[in-house]
Write a protein that holds these residues in place. Structure first.
Motif, PDB file in Angstrom:
ATOM      1  N   GLY A 150      23.047 -58.449  -6.218  1.00  0.00           N
ATOM      2  CA  GLY A 150      23.295 -57.244  -5.425  1.00  0.00           C
ATOM      3  C   GLY A 150      22.853 -57.371  -3.984  1.00  0.00           C
ATOM      4  O   GLY A 150      23.368 -56.688  -3.107  1.00  0.00           O
ATOM      5  N   LYS A 176      26.626 -52.901  -6.276  1.00  0.00           N
ATOM      6  CA  LYS A 176      25.879 -52.825  -7.534  1.00  0.00           C
ATOM      7  C   LYS A 176      26.440 -53.856  -8.509  1.00  0.00           C
ATOM      8  O   LYS A 176      27.599 -54.280  -8.386  1.00  0.00           O
ATOM      9  N   LYS A 209      20.246 -51.669 -10.021  1.00  0.00           N
ATOM     10  CA  LYS A 209      20.339 -50.601  -9.025  1.00  0.00           C
ATOM     11  C   LYS A 209      21.256 -51.035  -7.871  1.00  0.00           C
ATOM     12  O   LYS A 209      21.353 -52.216  -7.566  1.00  0.00           O
ATOM     13  N   PRO A 210      21.945 -50.080  -7.211  1.00  0.00           N
ATOM     14  CA  PRO A 210      22.754 -50.438  -6.039  1.00  0.00           C
ATOM     15  C   PRO A 210      21.874 -50.897  -4.881  1.00  0.00           C
ATOM     16  O   PRO A 210      20.715 -50.472  -4.773  1.00  0.00           O
TER      17      PRO A 210
END
Length: 278
Positions: A102, A198, A170-171
């Motif tokens: 990410g 994400k 998590k983003p």
């Protein structure tokens, strides 16, 4: 996100001076890296902080899917603009994605092409910012719809002396370095860009990375990274702000350089600002 309603343009400027001073103090005290402030102006304080792709999609578009889309239109764009861009092949891009999570590389492949598309209205995952609070103010105040009481200027700080931490489920917000040869507006507007990604949890990185909504990150109260301020300024300050910006040569023409922006600037000066100055 730290949201502040200010009563005047002067109070906004004082607030910016204060957070810049605090950053300088903390940087000197810790000796650690703090990123530069980025600013974004929006003409309605109720608008969400979203990239154009986030407005048009359901936030589930994969990075590889978007890459395939913009690759498919590249020949048409190059034909009619007489410009060209070097981007990865499909296999090269997939190989690059396999090495990412990410928190992607700042040297985003094909960034110049992505930036060109963003500046010319194609739905983009890039959220555009500027290094100038005054350029952000132009975008906030230049075109305000009727009955709007406040505009907003967002202030973003990616790094605050503690590095950047990424949780795989998590983003994550990534910043694209500004050093690319691309459209003139990129430099005129002192632009930088963020995009949010994400991971869907798949083993295959090239199919599991998706563009996400920035607000999924900014809605969290974080003090160690991705610090965001939102300053809401009364629209009654518009004349004062635009008059000041015009005096320091910040207006539509200086930021866009097109014939249309020249006409917008001349109209503003002749029919609006001249009345104030007279």
């Amino acid at each position: 996100m730290k949201e502040v309603n200010v009563k005047s343009w002067e109070e906004f400027e004082d607030s910016i001076k204060e957070i810049k001073k605090d950053k300088k103090t903390d940087q000197k005290k810790t000796g650690r890296y703090f990123s530069d402030f980025l600013f974004r102006g929006q003409a309605n304080e109720e608008w969400k902080l979203r990239a154009t792709l986030e407005r048009d999609e359901d936030n589930s578009l994969g990075l590889i899917d978007y890459f395939v889309t913009i690759s498919s239109i590249k020949d048409q764009i190059e034909t009619f603009t007489r410009k060209s861009w070097k981007i990865f092949s499909y296999e090269e891009y997939r190989e690059w994605l396999r090495k990412q999570d990410g928190l992607l590389d700042h040297r985003f492949p094909g960034a110049a092409y992505y930036i060109f598309l963003r500046h010319h209205g194609f739905p983009s995952p890039l959220l555009d910012w500027t290094r100038s609070q005054y350029i952000a103010a132009h975008f906030a105040f230049s075109n305000i719809e009727e009955n709007i009481k406040y505009v907003s200027i967002f202030v973003y700080l990616e790094f605050v002396g503690q590095g950047k931490h990424y949780e795989s489920d998590k983003p994550c917000i990534n910043v694209i370095s500004p050093q690319y040869r691309t459209h003139e507006r990129h430099f005129l507007q002192q632009s930088e860009y963020t995009y949010c990604v994400k991971c869907a949890g798949s083993i295959d990185k090239e199919t599991s990375l998706y563009f996400a909504n920035h607000e999924e990150v900014f809605d969290k109260e974080e003090n160690h990274q991705n610090v965001l301020y939102k300053f809401n300024i009364p629209t009654k300050e518009r004349a004062k702000v635009l008059n000041f910006l015009d005096s320091v040569n910040i207006h539509s023409f200086s930021l866009f350089g097109s014939t249309e922006s020249l006409m917008q600037t001349l109209a503003l000066q002749q029919f609006y600002l001249r009345k104030i100055r007279d």
